[in-house]
Design a protein around this motif. Structure first.
Motif, PDB file in Angstrom:
ATOM      1  N   ASP A   4     -19.519 -28.543  11.397  1.00  0.00           N
ATOM      2  CA  ASP A   4     -19.171 -27.635  10.274  1.00  0.00           C
ATOM      3  C   ASP A   4     -19.888 -28.180   9.077  1.00  0.00           C
ATOM      4  OD1 ASP A   4     -16.826 -29.285   8.479  1.00  0.00           O
ATOM      5  OD2 ASP A   4     -17.864 -30.306   9.937  1.00  0.00           O
ATOM      6  N   ILE A   5     -19.829 -27.246   8.226  1.00  0.00           N
ATOM      7  CA  ILE A   5     -20.332 -27.378   6.977  1.00  0.00           C
ATOM      8  C   ILE A   5     -19.344 -26.878   5.890  1.00  0.00           C
ATOM      9  CG2 ILE A   5     -21.580 -25.039   6.763  1.00  0.00           C
ATOM     10  CD1 ILE A   5     -24.161 -26.668   5.319  1.00  0.00           C
ATOM     11  N   GLU A 147     -13.272 -16.890  12.609  1.00  0.00           N
ATOM     12  CA  GLU A 147     -13.772 -18.269  13.053  1.00  0.00           C
ATOM     13  C   GLU A 147     -12.630 -18.945  13.124  1.00  0.00           C
ATOM     14  OE1 GLU A 147     -15.450 -21.491  13.691  1.00  0.00           O
ATOM     15  OE2 GLU A 147     -17.191 -20.433  12.572  1.00  0.00           O
ATOM     16  N   SER A 148     -12.672 -19.876  14.133  1.00  0.00           N
ATOM     17  CA  SER A 148     -11.014 -20.796  14.226  1.00  0.00           C
ATOM     18  C   SER A 148     -11.690 -22.116  14.414  1.00  0.00           C
ATOM     19  CB  SER A 148     -10.664 -20.350  15.464  1.00  0.00           C
ATOM     20  OG  SER A 148      -9.792 -19.004  15.265  1.00  0.00           O
ATOM     21  N   LYS A 149     -12.672 -22.697  15.119  1.00  0.00           N
ATOM     22  CA  LYS A 149     -12.820 -24.074  15.462  1.00  0.00           C
ATOM     23  C   LYS A 149     -13.190 -24.743  14.239  1.00  0.00           C
ATOM     24  CE  LYS A 149     -15.913 -27.107  18.003  1.00  0.00           C
ATOM     25  NZ  LYS A 149     -16.863 -27.288  19.359  1.00  0.00           N
ATOM     26  N   HIS A 150     -14.000 -24.109  13.258  1.00  0.00           N
ATOM     27  CA  HIS A 150     -14.259 -24.792  11.954  1.00  0.00           C
ATOM     28  C   HIS A 150     -13.653 -24.387  10.691  1.00  0.00           C
ATOM     29  CE1 HIS A 150     -16.936 -27.413  14.312  1.00  0.00           C
ATOM     30  NE2 HIS A 150     -17.776 -26.396  14.725  1.00  0.00           N
ATOM     31  N   ALA A 151     -12.659 -23.539  10.936  1.00  0.00           N
ATOM     32  CA  ALA A 151     -11.667 -23.077   9.734  1.00  0.00           C
ATOM     33  C   ALA A 151     -10.956 -24.035   9.197  1.00  0.00           C
ATOM     34  CB  ALA A 151     -11.130 -21.825  10.210  1.00  0.00           C
ATOM     35  N   VAL A 175     -14.622 -25.287   1.398  1.00  0.00           N
ATOM     36  CA  VAL A 175     -13.914 -24.281   2.556  1.00  0.00           C
ATOM     37  C   VAL A 175     -15.254 -24.744   3.610  1.00  0.00           C
ATOM     38  CG1 VAL A 175     -15.956 -22.365   1.552  1.00  0.00           C
ATOM     39  CG2 VAL A 175     -13.797 -21.949   3.296  1.00  0.00           C
ATOM     40  N   HIS A 176     -14.698 -24.731   4.824  1.00  0.00           N
ATOM     41  CA  HIS A 176     -15.641 -25.077   5.935  1.00  0.00           C
ATOM     42  C   HIS A 176     -15.904 -23.807   6.944  1.00  0.00           C
ATOM     43  CE1 HIS A 176     -14.569 -29.597   5.975  1.00  0.00           C
ATOM     44  NE2 HIS A 176     -13.661 -29.096   5.063  1.00  0.00           N
ATOM     45  N   VAL A 177     -16.698 -23.946   7.291  1.00  0.00           N
ATOM     46  CA  VAL A 177     -17.407 -22.757   8.327  1.00  0.00           C
ATOM     47  C   VAL A 177     -18.430 -23.485   9.282  1.00  0.00           C
ATOM     48  CG1 VAL A 177     -17.145 -20.987   6.774  1.00  0.00           C
ATOM     49  CG2 VAL A 177     -19.441 -21.962   6.931  1.00  0.00           C
ATOM     50  N   ARG A 178     -18.593 -22.849  10.431  1.00  0.00           N
ATOM     51  CA  ARG A 178     -19.370 -23.409  11.321  1.00  0.00           C
ATOM     52  C   ARG A 178     -20.897 -23.657  10.783  1.00  0.00           C
ATOM     53  NH1 ARG A 178     -22.329 -21.081  15.690  1.00  0.00           N
ATOM     54  NH2 ARG A 178     -21.446 -19.114  15.248  1.00  0.00           N
ATOM     55  N   SER A 179     -21.441 -24.787  11.203  1.00  0.00           N
ATOM     56  CA  SER A 179     -22.967 -24.807  10.778  1.00  0.00           C
ATOM     57  C   SER A 179     -23.847 -24.361  11.736  1.00  0.00           C
ATOM     58  CB  SER A 179     -23.369 -26.190  10.386  1.00  0.00           C
ATOM     59  OG  SER A 179     -24.455 -26.631  10.335  1.00  0.00           O
ATOM     60  N   PRO A 206     -24.089 -26.598  -3.016  1.00  0.00           N
ATOM     61  CA  PRO A 206     -24.521 -26.671  -1.779  1.00  0.00           C
ATOM     62  C   PRO A 206     -23.521 -27.161  -0.779  1.00  0.00           C
ATOM     63  CG  PRO A 206     -25.656 -28.344  -3.005  1.00  0.00           C
ATOM     64  CD  PRO A 206     -24.877 -27.568  -4.137  1.00  0.00           C
ATOM     65  N   GLY A 207     -23.646 -26.679   0.479  1.00  0.00           N
ATOM     66  CA  GLY A 207     -22.891 -27.292   1.523  1.00  0.00           C
ATOM     67  C   GLY A 207     -23.072 -28.651   1.926  1.00  0.00           C
ATOM     68  N   GLN A 208     -21.831 -29.217   2.410  1.00  0.00           N
ATOM     69  CA  GLN A 208     -21.668 -30.868   2.691  1.00  0.00           C
ATOM     70  C   GLN A 208     -21.777 -30.986   4.157  1.00  0.00           C
ATOM     71  OE1 GLN A 208     -19.365 -32.911   0.157  1.00  0.00           O
ATOM     72  NE2 GLN A 208     -19.678 -31.655  -1.577  1.00  0.00           N
TER      73      GLN A 208
END
Length: 210
Positions: A4-5, A147-151, A175-179, A206-208
């Motif tokens: 995730d990011i 998106e579910s896995k990295h939501a 907020v997380h989403v898939r990288s 920026p994303g972490q």
């Protein structure tokens, strides 16, 4: 396998506002399987005891070199090494020598069951609330599927980094989403922007990644 990011979308010194904003974003993706976990790093004995009174159901674990306890049955390890709930914390200050910071955690709880108590107890310690097993919806207008896995949604307390390695005077919602990186670009970043716009927020940094 994927990672995730997490993008910062809100920052404030107001604890109550940080929590309500994180919840608003979380509710956008909440489903029947959603769970919440909490974690804090506590750097003094006085603070460990205070947090334990306010959050007795939390599990407290001190620092240790686990090679020192290799082969030692769990029941024979020091309470702060094995992990203990608040009421079981040792009273002797000597038990904390070499064990600070103490970690306080509680994982996979029902949404709404622990967030208020944890926020009230956090004080100046660094930590987080993380809501996971969410479900982000389809965004056909920007070309992304659900998106579910990295939501996930994270609320960072007194820090701006997921590593909790820098203290801050404010709190940050992520907020997380898939990288999905291609040539150094995050191809799903527009999805993160779209998601938070649905609840009146914007990406502010920026994303972490961990």
């Amino acid at each position: 396998m994927s990672n995730d990011i997490a993008y910062p979308v809100f920052r404030t010194p107001d604890l109550a506002l940080a929590l309500s904003t994180a919840r608003r974003l979380m509710e956008f993706g909440r489903c029947e399987y959603s769970k919440v976990s909490v974690y804090a790093e506590i750097r003094s004995i006085a603070e460990v005891r205070r947090v334990a009174k306010e959050l007795p159901e939390g599990w407290f674990r001190g620092q240790a070199d686990y090679l020192d306890f290799d082969g030692v049955p769990l029941e024979e390890q020091p309470a702060l090494v094995a992990g203990v709930q608040g009421p079981g914390l040792p009273a002797d200050p000597a038990a904390y020598e070499g064990r600070l910071p103490v970690e306080c955690e509680l994982y996979d709880q029902p949404v709404g069951s622990i967030e208020d108590a944890f926020t009230a107890a956090i004080g100046t310690n660094v930590g987080w609330i993380n809501w996971e097993m969410l479900r982000w919806p389809d965004a056909p207008e920007v070309g992304f599927h659900a998106e579910s896995k990295h939501a996930e949604v994270t609320l960072l307390f007194n820090t701006r980094t997921r590593e909790l390695d820098e203290s801050a005077d404010d709190h940050t919602v992520l907020v997380h989403v898939r990288s999905a990186g291609v040539d150094g670009r995050q191809m799903r970043e527009p999805y993160a922007h779209w998601l938070v716009e649905q609840v009146g927020l914007t990406v502010v940094g920026p994303g972490q990644q961990l």
